[in-house]
Design a protein around this motif. Sequence first.
Motif, PDB file in Angstrom:
ATOM      1  N   ALA A 145       7.341  55.680  16.392  1.00  0.00           N
ATOM      2  CA  ALA A 145       8.468  56.607  16.331  1.00  0.00           C
ATOM      3  C   ALA A 145       8.173  57.702  15.296  1.00  0.00           C
ATOM      4  CB  ALA A 145       9.744  55.867  15.951  1.00  0.00           C
ATOM      5  N   LEU A 146       8.589  58.916  15.592  1.00  0.00           N
ATOM      6  CA  LEU A 146       8.348  60.043  14.705  1.00  0.00           C
ATOM      7  C   LEU A 146       9.162  59.891  13.426  1.00  0.00           C
ATOM      8  CD1 LEU A 146       7.060  62.880  14.325  1.00  0.00           C
ATOM      9  CD2 LEU A 146       9.165  63.819  15.304  1.00  0.00           C
ATOM     10  N   MET A 147       8.485  60.020  12.284  1.00  0.00           N
ATOM     11  CA  MET A 147       9.158  59.928  10.990  1.00  0.00           C
ATOM     12  C   MET A 147       9.281  61.288  10.306  1.00  0.00           C
ATOM     13  SD  MET A 147       7.667  56.466   9.295  1.00  0.00           S
ATOM     14  CE  MET A 147       8.855  56.603   7.974  1.00  0.00           C
ATOM     15  N   GLY A 148       8.315  62.169  10.567  1.00  0.00           N
ATOM     16  CA  GLY A 148       8.332  63.475   9.935  1.00  0.00           C
ATOM     17  C   GLY A 148       7.010  64.176  10.143  1.00  0.00           C
ATOM     18  N   VAL A 149       6.779  65.225   9.358  1.00  0.00           N
ATOM     19  CA  VAL A 149       5.519  65.962   9.449  1.00  0.00           C
ATOM     20  C   VAL A 149       4.914  66.096   8.060  1.00  0.00           C
ATOM     21  CG1 VAL A 149       6.267  67.245  11.482  1.00  0.00           C
ATOM     22  CG2 VAL A 149       6.600  68.246   9.206  1.00  0.00           C
ATOM     23  N   GLU A 185       2.227  56.250   8.741  1.00  0.00           N
ATOM     24  CA  GLU A 185       2.972  56.513   7.502  1.00  0.00           C
ATOM     25  C   GLU A 185       2.283  55.963   6.269  1.00  0.00           C
ATOM     26  OE1 GLU A 185       6.603  54.213   7.363  1.00  0.00           O
ATOM     27  OE2 GLU A 185       5.762  52.763   8.764  1.00  0.00           O
ATOM     28  N   THR A 186       1.394  54.985   6.439  1.00  0.00           N
ATOM     29  CA  THR A 186       0.751  54.327   5.292  1.00  0.00           C
ATOM     30  C   THR A 186      -0.517  55.041   4.827  1.00  0.00           C
ATOM     31  OG1 THR A 186      -0.390  52.872   6.860  1.00  0.00           O
ATOM     32  CG2 THR A 186       1.654  52.056   5.881  1.00  0.00           C
ATOM     33  N   THR A 187      -0.893  56.125   5.486  1.00  0.00           N
ATOM     34  CA  THR A 187      -2.097  56.860   5.092  1.00  0.00           C
ATOM     35  C   THR A 187      -1.924  57.446   3.695  1.00  0.00           C
ATOM     36  OG1 THR A 187      -2.432  57.492   7.416  1.00  0.00           O
ATOM     37  CG2 THR A 187      -3.700  58.694   5.757  1.00  0.00           C
ATOM     38  N   VAL A 208       3.815  62.392  11.410  1.00  0.00           N
ATOM     39  CA  VAL A 208       3.805  61.057  10.821  1.00  0.00           C
ATOM     40  C   VAL A 208       4.635  60.111  11.678  1.00  0.00           C
ATOM     41  CG1 VAL A 208       4.286  59.693   8.757  1.00  0.00           C
ATOM     42  CG2 VAL A 208       3.611  62.102   8.535  1.00  0.00           C
ATOM     43  N   VAL A 209       4.049  58.964  12.021  1.00  0.00           N
ATOM     44  CA  VAL A 209       4.765  57.977  12.849  1.00  0.00           C
ATOM     45  C   VAL A 209       4.756  56.632  12.137  1.00  0.00           C
ATOM     46  CG1 VAL A 209       4.257  59.125  15.039  1.00  0.00           C
ATOM     47  CG2 VAL A 209       2.640  57.450  14.129  1.00  0.00           C
ATOM     48  N   ASP A 210       5.749  55.777  12.490  1.00  0.00           N
ATOM     49  CA  ASP A 210       5.798  54.438  11.905  1.00  0.00           C
ATOM     50  C   ASP A 210       5.005  53.471  12.769  1.00  0.00           C
ATOM     51  OD1 ASP A 210       7.359  53.864  14.109  1.00  0.00           O
ATOM     52  OD2 ASP A 210       9.243  53.743  12.992  1.00  0.00           O
TER      53      ASP A 210
END
Length: 425
Positions: A313-317, A286-288, A307-309
């Motif tokens: 865990a999946l956060m989104g796309v 997520e920090t990219t 996108v993962v944390d």
Amino acid sequence: METELIIALVSIILLIVFSGFFSGSETSLTATSASNMHKLSKEGNAKAGLVEKLMSDPESLIGAILLGNNLVNILASALATYIFIEFFGEIGVVYATFAMTALVLIFAEVMPKTYAISNPEKVALKVAPTINVLVKLLAPIVRLIQLIARITLRLIGINTRDNQKVLSPHDEIRGAIDLQAHEGGIFKEHKDMLAGILDLDDITVEDVMVHRKNVETINASDDIKDIFEQIIKSSYTRLPMWEENQDNIIGVVHAKDVLRSTKQNKEDFDHVALKDIAIKPWFVPETTTLRDQLKMFLSQKAHFALVVDEYGALMGVITLEDILEEIVGDIADEHDTINSDIKILKTGAVVVEGSIPIRDLNRQFNWNLSDEEATTIAGYVIDEAEIIPLPGEKYKISDFTFEILKRSKNQITLIKIYPPEEDED
């Protein structure tokens, strides 16, 4: 005696001309566009290269010009004093002071500087060769003066060597863009695009991704006919596929691959074929930053990432289109639904969905709402209110008034915003 006075008078005129040359040169060389000079230099303009060289060492440039300017001004004043004393006696000192002040101010300062500020590049290119020679000739004296100045400043507690640029190159470019937009030099759309490019290093994929709540996914355990129907009806080309739980993404299914497979297999499409055509999922933290993600998309010739944390865990796309939209604005095609997330009322108030990113509102309405603590406008209100507000509640934050219109469970879904100029009494 007459000959001496004539020589002194002619010398004063020449010295004022030199003073005007120094004043105009200083103004033009400090006001000219460094980027334009660099462009001309790259195109082979030798004088532009000289201007670049002079501008690269402003301390030596200004030191040489000031030294030359002060020398001719003082000499001209001394000669004028000599002439006026010859004609008027001791009171001539007063007359010489007023006369030289007027002459220097008008002909050696205001006139040349006014012309130079109106034509900085033209003047800079003309004076560069002469000023370059002057800087070289006066270099030893200028260095000595600079040394004395630094030592004096150090004695009173100022260390000039610690001075650094306050603004980074990005900040300087951003300031120039804002200034040009304010003065009407560039359109708002162009300003937003240029600012969007500069922001790529400051925005992470978390800020622009599609949240997992809004991501359409495929359950690999569903009936194959239902999956096929879902893919055909979906407005998305790529759909993440999961097994057992939604965090366990096993692949990304591309609609074109599904159609190609059904044609090759004569419409005999099953779960095995579905998993075979599924693309290996690509996970990014997520920090990219958007700039790094854009580089990765281009290098891997990919358009889609999950996108993962920090816990996986999946956060989104995040898609290539999401990043491009940060630069060029919304990209719509024939399959996109009409965006009614933002409605501007006749009263000037704005009704928005809670999921609208703060950045989008700032860009569209030229607001300055902070997006440091929250990404969406709903998150912004919750962060400031420190509770999850109920419908009908109002909050005044940074001269804006936010009225909660709808809430679904713990999520604010609709908000009315009163900008400062349309704020209620």
